[in-house]
Motif scaffolding. Structure first.
Motif, mmCIF file in Angstrom:
data_model
loop_
_atom_site.group_PDB
_atom_site.id
_atom_site.type_symbol
_atom_site.label_atom_id
_atom_site.label_comp_id
_atom_site.label_asym_id
_atom_site.label_seq_id
_atom_site.Cartn_x
_atom_site.Cartn_y
_atom_site.Cartn_z
ATOM 1 N N MET A 78 0.847 -1.162 0.000
ATOM 2 C CA MET A 78 0.000 0.000 0.000
ATOM 3 C C MET A 78 0.903 1.239 0.000
ATOM 4 O O MET A 78 1.744 1.393 0.867
ATOM 5 N N PRO A 79 0.769 2.108 -0.985
ATOM 6 C CA PRO A 79 1.613 3.306 -1.046
ATOM 7 C C PRO A 79 1.295 4.290 0.083
ATOM 8 O O PRO A 79 0.145 4.414 0.507
ATOM 9 N N TYR A 80 2.339 4.968 0.553
ATOM 10 C CA TYR A 80 2.185 5.960 1.616
ATOM 11 C C TYR A 80 2.452 7.342 1.041
ATOM 12 O O TYR A 80 3.408 7.539 0.299
ATOM 13 N N GLU A 81 1.620 8.302 1.389
ATOM 14 C CA GLU A 81 1.798 9.660 0.923
ATOM 15 C C GLU A 81 2.759 10.402 1.852
ATOM 16 O O GLU A 81 2.982 9.986 2.984
ATOM 17 N N THR A 82 3.325 11.495 1.367
ATOM 18 C CA THR A 82 4.209 12.321 2.184
ATOM 19 C C THR A 82 3.439 12.815 3.400
ATOM 20 O O THR A 82 2.309 13.267 3.287
ATOM 21 N N GLY A 83 4.057 12.676 4.563
ATOM 22 C CA GLY A 83 3.423 13.086 5.815
ATOM 23 C C GLY A 83 2.729 11.965 6.549
ATOM 24 O O GLY A 83 2.337 12.136 7.705
ATOM 25 N N ALA A 84 2.577 10.808 5.908
ATOM 26 C CA ALA A 84 1.910 9.676 6.560
ATOM 27 C C ALA A 84 2.738 9.182 7.745
ATOM 28 O O ALA A 84 3.962 9.114 7.679
ATOM 29 N N LYS A 85 2.066 8.849 8.824
ATOM 30 C CA LYS A 85 2.734 8.304 10.001
ATOM 31 C C LYS A 85 2.871 6.800 9.796
ATOM 32 O O LYS A 85 1.890 6.111 9.527
ATOM 33 N N VAL A 86 4.113 6.307 9.891
ATOM 34 C CA VAL A 86 4.386 4.894 9.643
ATOM 35 C C VAL A 86 5.188 4.303 10.809
ATOM 36 O O VAL A 86 5.731 5.021 11.635
ATOM 37 N N ARG A 87 5.256 2.984 10.808
ATOM 38 C CA ARG A 87 5.993 2.246 11.837
ATOM 39 C C ARG A 87 6.769 1.130 11.150
ATOM 40 O O ARG A 87 6.285 0.539 10.175
ATOM 41 N N LEU A 88 7.971 0.831 11.651
ATOM 42 C CA LEU A 88 8.744 -0.290 11.108
ATOM 43 C C LEU A 88 8.092 -1.602 11.500
ATOM 44 O O LEU A 88 7.685 -1.780 12.650
ATOM 45 N N THR A 89 7.990 -2.532 10.549
ATOM 46 C CA THR A 89 7.387 -3.832 10.835
ATOM 47 C C THR A 89 8.418 -4.839 11.308
ATOM 48 O O THR A 89 8.060 -5.905 11.795
ATOM 49 N N ARG A 90 9.702 -4.504 11.136
ATOM 50 C CA ARG A 90 10.781 -5.387 11.609
ATOM 51 C C ARG A 90 12.041 -4.559 11.777
ATOM 52 O O ARG A 90 12.122 -3.431 11.320
ATOM 53 N N ASP A 91 13.026 -5.119 12.462
ATOM 54 C CA ASP A 91 14.303 -4.442 12.617
ATOM 55 C C ASP A 91 14.933 -4.237 11.241
ATOM 56 O O ASP A 91 14.828 -5.103 10.368
ATOM 57 N N VAL A 92 15.579 -3.097 11.041
ATOM 58 C CA VAL A 92 16.227 -2.786 9.776
ATOM 59 C C VAL A 92 17.694 -2.519 10.066
ATOM 60 O O VAL A 92 18.021 -1.621 10.836
ATOM 61 N N ARG A 93 18.574 -3.303 9.461
ATOM 62 C CA ARG A 93 20.005 -3.118 9.675
ATOM 63 C C ARG A 93 20.517 -2.048 8.726
ATOM 64 O O ARG A 93 20.285 -2.088 7.529
ATOM 65 N N VAL A 94 21.241 -1.089 9.279
ATOM 66 C CA VAL A 94 21.775 0.023 8.501
ATOM 67 C C VAL A 94 23.277 0.065 8.707
ATOM 68 O O VAL A 94 23.749 0.040 9.845
ATOM 69 N N THR A 95 24.022 0.106 7.624
ATOM 70 C CA THR A 95 25.467 0.275 7.730
ATOM 71 C C THR A 95 25.831 1.558 7.026
ATOM 72 O O THR A 95 25.200 1.948 6.057
#
Length: 122
Positions: free
Chosen positions: A1-18
């Motif tokens: 489902m596409p999200y528009e700018t300003g939409a409040k979202v939540r992570l559904t799982r941990d996201v690894r960032v390097t």
């Protein structure tokens, strides 16, 4: 489902960032909330190669390079371009047409290039 700018979202799982030059990886946790700041279809613009070459150019910009140093920088550019092309091709495989989002989280962290499958409405 596409999200528009300003939409409040939540992570559904941990996201690894390097990050380049960082001492280790970060893992924003599942449930972290934020707001969509933008979106784009396909792989993130520029990819790893463009950002790596731009950083190398920035570091060398103020220097006067000798013949050897200039040749060395040219080799670095070629290697980064080769490796980045392989990386970007792998990272972007199957990404054509997928929407990726830039999200600013409540803790101030900003992630760009998040797939739709790691987000849900908050």
């Amino acid at each position: 489902m596409p999200y528009e700018t300003g939409a409040k979202v939540r992570l559904t799982r941990d996201v690894r960032v390097t990050g380049e030059g960082s001492p280790g990886s970060l893992s924003p946790a599942e449930g972290l909330e934020g707001f969509v700041e933008g979106s784009a279809k396909g792989a993130p613009a520029g990819g790893f190669g463009q950002s790596a070459i731009a950083e190398a150019e920035r570091l060398a910009r103020g220097s006067q390079l000798t013949g050897f140093s200039a040749a060395l920088m040219d080799q670095v550019r070629q290697q980064v371009t080769r490796h980045a092309a392989a990386y970007d091709a792998g990272a972007g495989a199957g990404a054509a047409g997928r929407v990726r989002y830039k999200v600013r989280f409540v803790n101030g962290f900003v992630l760009e290039g998040l797939d739709e499958d790691v987000l849900t409405r908050a």
